[in-house]
Design a protein around this motif. Structure first.
Motif, PDB file in Angstrom:
ATOM      1  N   ALA A 197       0.915  -1.175  -0.038  1.00  0.00           N
ATOM      2  CA  ALA A 197       0.157   0.043  -0.114  1.00  0.00           C
ATOM      3  C   ALA A 197       0.820   1.219  -0.050  1.00  0.00           C
ATOM      4  O   ALA A 197       1.843   1.377   0.214  1.00  0.00           O
ATOM      5  CB  ALA A 197      -0.913   0.176   1.157  1.00  0.00           C
ATOM      6  N   ARG A 198       0.283   2.392  -0.526  1.00  0.00           N
ATOM      7  CA  ARG A 198       0.756   3.678  -0.592  1.00  0.00           C
ATOM      8  C   ARG A 198       0.158   4.633   0.058  1.00  0.00           C
ATOM      9  O   ARG A 198      -1.211   4.455   0.040  1.00  0.00           O
ATOM     10  CB  ARG A 198       1.195   4.247  -2.186  1.00  0.00           C
ATOM     11  CG  ARG A 198       2.135   3.136  -2.652  1.00  0.00           C
ATOM     12  CD  ARG A 198       3.448   3.139  -2.226  1.00  0.00           C
ATOM     13  NE  ARG A 198       4.510   2.524  -2.905  1.00  0.00           N
ATOM     14  CZ  ARG A 198       4.774   0.942  -2.722  1.00  0.00           C
ATOM     15  NH1 ARG A 198       4.195   0.835  -1.448  1.00  0.00           N
ATOM     16  NH2 ARG A 198       5.354   0.317  -3.348  1.00  0.00           N
ATOM     17  N   PRO A 199       0.507   5.905   0.489  1.00  0.00           N
ATOM     18  CA  PRO A 199      -0.565   6.622   1.286  1.00  0.00           C
ATOM     19  C   PRO A 199      -1.808   7.045   0.071  1.00  0.00           C
ATOM     20  O   PRO A 199      -1.490   7.418  -0.935  1.00  0.00           O
ATOM     21  CB  PRO A 199       0.535   8.021   1.338  1.00  0.00           C
ATOM     22  CG  PRO A 199       1.869   7.720   1.599  1.00  0.00           C
ATOM     23  CD  PRO A 199       1.924   6.199   0.407  1.00  0.00           C
ATOM     24  N   GLY A 200      -2.952   7.078   0.756  1.00  0.00           N
ATOM     25  CA  GLY A 200      -4.149   7.422   0.006  1.00  0.00           C
ATOM     26  C   GLY A 200      -4.778   5.981  -0.437  1.00  0.00           C
ATOM     27  O   GLY A 200      -5.966   6.038  -0.867  1.00  0.00           O
ATOM     28  N   ASP A 201      -4.082   4.868  -0.141  1.00  0.00           N
ATOM     29  CA  ASP A 201      -4.710   3.572  -0.672  1.00  0.00           C
ATOM     30  C   ASP A 201      -5.697   2.980   0.224  1.00  0.00           C
ATOM     31  O   ASP A 201      -5.658   3.228   1.370  1.00  0.00           O
ATOM     32  CB  ASP A 201      -3.651   2.526  -1.130  1.00  0.00           C
ATOM     33  CG  ASP A 201      -2.722   2.741  -2.289  1.00  0.00           C
ATOM     34  OD1 ASP A 201      -3.283   3.834  -2.853  1.00  0.00           O
ATOM     35  OD2 ASP A 201      -1.841   1.863  -2.334  1.00  0.00           O
ATOM     36  N   THR A 202      -6.625   2.265  -0.003  1.00  0.00           N
ATOM     37  CA  THR A 202      -7.395   1.420   0.947  1.00  0.00           C
ATOM     38  C   THR A 202      -6.811  -0.099   0.965  1.00  0.00           C
ATOM     39  O   THR A 202      -7.078  -0.889  -0.102  1.00  0.00           O
ATOM     40  CB  THR A 202      -8.904   1.459   0.666  1.00  0.00           C
ATOM     41  OG1 THR A 202      -9.093   2.829   0.901  1.00  0.00           O
ATOM     42  CG2 THR A 202      -9.736   0.812   1.527  1.00  0.00           C
ATOM     43  N   VAL A 203      -6.770  -0.588   1.922  1.00  0.00           N
ATOM     44  CA  VAL A 203      -6.448  -2.024   2.025  1.00  0.00           C
ATOM     45  C   VAL A 203      -7.903  -2.775   2.364  1.00  0.00           C
ATOM     46  O   VAL A 203      -8.233  -2.313   3.365  1.00  0.00           O
ATOM     47  CB  VAL A 203      -5.268  -2.396   3.103  1.00  0.00           C
ATOM     48  CG1 VAL A 203      -5.449  -4.114   3.311  1.00  0.00           C
ATOM     49  CG2 VAL A 203      -4.215  -2.097   2.885  1.00  0.00           C
ATOM     50  N   LEU A 204      -8.478  -3.540   1.581  1.00  0.00           N
ATOM     51  CA  LEU A 204      -9.805  -4.071   1.720  1.00  0.00           C
ATOM     52  C   LEU A 204      -9.765  -5.655   1.450  1.00  0.00           C
ATOM     53  O   LEU A 204      -9.283  -6.295   0.769  1.00  0.00           O
ATOM     54  CB  LEU A 204     -10.552  -3.428   0.436  1.00  0.00           C
ATOM     55  CG  LEU A 204     -11.887  -3.961   0.052  1.00  0.00           C
ATOM     56  CD1 LEU A 204     -12.934  -3.078   1.077  1.00  0.00           C
ATOM     57  CD2 LEU A 204     -12.538  -3.750  -1.085  1.00  0.00           C
ATOM     58  N   LEU A 205     -10.229  -5.905   2.692  1.00  0.00           N
ATOM     59  CA  LEU A 205     -10.657  -7.472   2.728  1.00  0.00           C
ATOM     60  C   LEU A 205     -12.048  -7.632   2.233  1.00  0.00           C
ATOM     61  O   LEU A 205     -13.215  -7.229   2.733  1.00  0.00           O
ATOM     62  CB  LEU A 205     -10.739  -7.709   4.397  1.00  0.00           C
ATOM     63  CG  LEU A 205     -11.292  -9.342   4.504  1.00  0.00           C
ATOM     64  CD1 LEU A 205     -10.268 -10.290   3.912  1.00  0.00           C
ATOM     65  CD2 LEU A 205     -11.465  -9.611   6.129  1.00  0.00           C
ATOM     66  N   ALA A 206     -12.236  -8.030   1.073  1.00  0.00           N
ATOM     67  CA  ALA A 206     -13.507  -8.407   0.386  1.00  0.00           C
ATOM     68  C   ALA A 206     -13.314  -9.597  -0.392  1.00  0.00           C
ATOM     69  O   ALA A 206     -13.060  -9.487  -1.592  1.00  0.00           O
ATOM     70  CB  ALA A 206     -13.862  -7.149  -0.577  1.00  0.00           C
ATOM     71  N   PRO A 207     -13.455 -10.663   0.314  1.00  0.00           N
ATOM     72  CA  PRO A 207     -12.672 -11.933  -0.251  1.00  0.00           C
ATOM     73  C   PRO A 207     -13.370 -12.394  -1.484  1.00  0.00           C
ATOM     74  O   PRO A 207     -12.772 -13.235  -2.155  1.00  0.00           O
ATOM     75  CB  PRO A 207     -12.942 -12.714   1.085  1.00  0.00           C
ATOM     76  CG  PRO A 207     -13.194 -12.027   2.293  1.00  0.00           C
ATOM     77  CD  PRO A 207     -13.931 -10.953   1.916  1.00  0.00           C
ATOM     78  N   ALA A 208     -14.557 -12.278  -1.898  1.00  0.00           N
ATOM     79  CA  ALA A 208     -15.441 -12.736  -3.041  1.00  0.00           C
ATOM     80  C   ALA A 208     -15.711 -14.279  -2.712  1.00  0.00           C
ATOM     81  O   ALA A 208     -15.928 -15.032  -3.580  1.00  0.00           O
ATOM     82  CB  ALA A 208     -14.732 -12.476  -4.304  1.00  0.00           C
ATOM     83  N   CYS A 209     -15.526 -14.744  -1.387  1.00  0.00           N
ATOM     84  CA  CYS A 209     -15.565 -16.214  -1.368  1.00  0.00           C
ATOM     85  C   CYS A 209     -16.066 -16.431   0.281  1.00  0.00           C
ATOM     86  O   CYS A 209     -15.979 -15.575   1.032  1.00  0.00           O
ATOM     87  CB  CYS A 209     -14.085 -16.882  -1.409  1.00  0.00           C
ATOM     88  SG  CYS A 209     -13.284 -16.725  -2.906  1.00  0.00           S
ATOM     89  N   ALA A 210     -16.601 -17.565   0.385  1.00  0.00           N
ATOM     90  CA  ALA A 210     -17.094 -18.016   1.544  1.00  0.00           C
ATOM     91  C   ALA A 210     -15.860 -18.280   2.627  1.00  0.00           C
ATOM     92  O   ALA A 210     -14.633 -18.406   1.978  1.00  0.00           O
ATOM     93  CB  ALA A 210     -17.999 -19.305   1.773  1.00  0.00           C
ATOM     94  N   SER A 211     -16.064 -18.338   3.924  1.00  0.00           N
ATOM     95  CA  SER A 211     -15.194 -18.383   4.750  1.00  0.00           C
ATOM     96  C   SER A 211     -14.605 -19.602   5.397  1.00  0.00           C
ATOM     97  O   SER A 211     -13.657 -19.988   6.151  1.00  0.00           O
ATOM     98  CB  SER A 211     -15.332 -17.338   5.864  1.00  0.00           C
ATOM     99  OG  SER A 211     -16.666 -17.886   6.630  1.00  0.00           O
ATOM    100  N   MET A 212     -15.418 -20.639   4.935  1.00  0.00           N
ATOM    101  CA  MET A 212     -15.500 -22.019   5.992  1.00  0.00           C
ATOM    102  C   MET A 212     -14.111 -22.859   5.793  1.00  0.00           C
ATOM    103  O   MET A 212     -14.032 -23.724   6.449  1.00  0.00           O
ATOM    104  CB  MET A 212     -16.646 -22.901   5.717  1.00  0.00           C
ATOM    105  CG  MET A 212     -18.017 -22.269   6.243  1.00  0.00           C
ATOM    106  SD  MET A 212     -18.509 -20.907   5.365  1.00  0.00           S
ATOM    107  CE  MET A 212     -19.515 -21.867   3.960  1.00  0.00           C
ATOM    108  N   ASP A 213     -13.327 -22.528   4.741  1.00  0.00           N
ATOM    109  CA  ASP A 213     -11.984 -23.234   4.697  1.00  0.00           C
ATOM    110  C   ASP A 213     -11.091 -23.017   5.758  1.00  0.00           C
ATOM    111  O   ASP A 213     -10.214 -23.859   6.058  1.00  0.00           O
ATOM    112  CB  ASP A 213     -11.353 -23.024   3.189  1.00  0.00           C
ATOM    113  CG  ASP A 213     -11.350 -21.555   3.346  1.00  0.00           C
ATOM    114  OD1 ASP A 213     -12.132 -20.758   3.602  1.00  0.00           O
ATOM    115  OD2 ASP A 213     -10.430 -21.266   2.341  1.00  0.00           O
ATOM    116  N   MET A 214     -11.185 -21.658   6.226  1.00  0.00           N
ATOM    117  CA  MET A 214     -10.370 -21.307   7.459  1.00  0.00           C
ATOM    118  C   MET A 214     -10.924 -20.862   8.492  1.00  0.00           C
ATOM    119  O   MET A 214     -10.402 -20.794   9.684  1.00  0.00           O
ATOM    120  CB  MET A 214      -9.545 -20.172   6.893  1.00  0.00           C
ATOM    121  CG  MET A 214      -8.475 -20.429   5.628  1.00  0.00           C
ATOM    122  SD  MET A 214      -7.880 -19.187   4.705  1.00  0.00           S
ATOM    123  CE  MET A 214      -6.786 -18.324   5.930  1.00  0.00           C
TER     124      MET A 214
END
Length: 480
Positions: free
Chosen positions: A440-457
């Motif tokens: 990341a650089r200043p002004g960026d957004t670190v976005l958790l948006a997995p597009a997947c279900a979570s049950m594997d982990m």
């Protein structure tokens, strides 16, 4: 059955099989038993939790069969199923062959509303691939601001049966309905309903996109006042055209652009109504400002417009729409701002468990380090990556099906740096955040948006979002 007509069933001695324990099965079994039905509960699982639930029901005199969810008990006259049970279960095939009706928990709640002797509250129903919970909670907030007794119920995690049979009286209910629930709700007739959007999801359950859409479209059947559709998603309007509604029911669109007659939309940062006004050809009613919507991401403004349309269909005044939207606070893990570290924003949208939700999430930010991956549920990612490529500073992949996203990135965004974490333990999230922070650089957004279900982990998307937030906070301490 008319919209506000209440069904009466003589339950005394009726043999009913309830398929599944849990949030919907247990209240259904209790309600039917209290009304004199002879209830047998069948359940696939036979674990410690199921045995504890079974013991509670058996103490009431209800028969429970664990690990036997595929068998139809003899003498069954009605099956009431939990929404997640797939239609191709042998139990349902046996019921169909025997001419036995199959109802879901929503159908049972619809049939039992008013059973306690009070007037049945009308339902304002919401379905769609994404945004249902947020829209229903916004709607409930608006209805409360109007002074109405209401609750957000249904697929949101609050039992509809408890709502319609409990001691609390309601003027109106804000009801979230999944495609599963609608599949098993043949006689549901809402006051007004909205389909927010349609995108491929749960196709393994429904069998095809056409069947999935048809089940979503059931929410419009028998509507009395308004069928609310998304003007940017023609498939939702098609469902309105196909619906058999009460005479006088209107099609009401919502749009992020300037609304036409019989639509709600946005003009110069103002949410406006050209549907529920005296002269919709020439007039528009201001409802709220875009800044009243939290967060004011495009897809969330669409949610607000849909909620406002349903509230206006119920006669709510404009000021209550504004006040309700201002009072609304989104649930955790839905575009939730976690922290700003070194001029980089960290945002948790763990609830984005499919490509459609993630597309909306990615569209809310200009420059993104994207954390994605998990269980793909049969999804493909080419269209998602193509649409987001110009916004991506970098990508960190994790989870069982991350290779599918990596391959789409290689095809459509080969210049974007990708970190591929070859681990599926829960500690992978900390490493993912550290890699994202380096990209990341200043002004960026670190976005958790997995597009997947979570049950594997993770147990669920909530736990995944909590792991992300914990990792971000740990990174902030290191960076301080």
């Amino acid at each position: 059955m008319g919209s506000q007509e209440v069904s009466t069933v003589d339950w005394q001695g009726k043999h009913v099989t309830v398929a599944g324990l849990g949030v919907s099965g247990i209240p259904a079994a209790r309600a039917l038993h209290e009304r004199g039905a002879i209830v047998t509960v069948v359940n696939d699982g036979d674990d410690e939790r199921a045995r504890a639930q079974a013991a509670e029901l058996e103490a009431l005199g209800i028969t429970v069969r664990l690990g036997d969810g595929a068998t139809l008990p003899p003498s069954t006259e009605l099956v009431v199923t939990a929404p997640g049970w797939q239609p191709d279960k042998p139990l349902f095939q046996a019921a169909a062959e025997a001419g036995v009706d199959i109802w879901g928990d929503v159908e049972l709640a619809w049939r039992l509303r008013g059973d306690n002797g009070r007037k049945a509250a009308p339902w304002l129903a919401v379905t769609g691939t994404n945004g249902k919970t947020t829209t229903v909670r916004m709607l409930a907030s608006i209805l409360e601001a109007a002074g109405l007794r209401t609750a957000a119920v249904g697929n949101i995690g609050v039992s509809l049966l408890d709502a319609v049979l409990g001691e609390q009286e309601y003027d109106v209910l804000a009801v979230e309905l999944s495609s599963y629930q609608l599949h098993w709700a043949p006689s549901l007739r809402a006051h007004s309903a909205a389909v927010l959007n349609l995108a491929p999801d749960h196709l393994d359950w429904h069998g095809s996109m056409e069947a999935y859409a048809a089940d979503k479209g059931r929410v419009y059947e028998g509507n009395t006042v308004a069928c609310v559709y998304n003007a940017a998603d023609p498939a939702t309007e098609d469902l309105v055209r196909e619906a058999d509604v009460e005479e006088g029911c209107r099609a009401i669109g919502f749009t992020l652009g300037t609304p036409g007659p019989s639509q709600l939309g946005v003009v110069d940062g103002i949410l406006v109504d050209r549907a529920f006004v005296a002269n919709r050809q020439k007039q528009a009613q201001e409802l709220a400002e875009v800044s009243d919507v939290n967060p004011p991401a495009p897809h969330n403004i669409a949610n607000a417009l849909a909620a406002a349309a349903l509230a206006r269909a119920f006669g709510v005044e404009p000021a209550a729409v504004r006040d309700g939207l201002r009072a609304f606070r989104p649930d955790a893990h839905r575009i939730e701002h976690v922290a700003d570290i070194g001029e980089v924003a960290y945002v948790d949208d763990s609830k984005a468990t499919n490509t459609h939700a993630t597309e909306a999430s990615l569209a809310a930010y200009d420059s993104i380090v994207w954390i994605a991956g998990g269980l793909a549920k049969g999804a493909t990612f080419d269209e998602l990556v193509t649409g987001a490529a110009k916004r991506l500073r970098g990508v960190v992949l994790m989870g069982a099906d991350r290779a599918l996203i990596r391959e789409a990135l290689t095809r459509h965004a080969p210049e974007v740096p990708v970190v591929d974490l070859d681990r599926t333990d829960t500690g992978a999230m900390s490493e993912a955040v550290e890699h994202a922070a380096r990209l990341a650089r200043p002004g960026d957004t670190v976005l958790l948006a997995p597009a997947c279900a979570s049950m594997d982990m993770f147990t669920n998307y909530n736990k995944r979002g909590e792991a992300f937030a914990d990792a971000v906070r740990a990174h902030a301490e290191k960076s301080a």
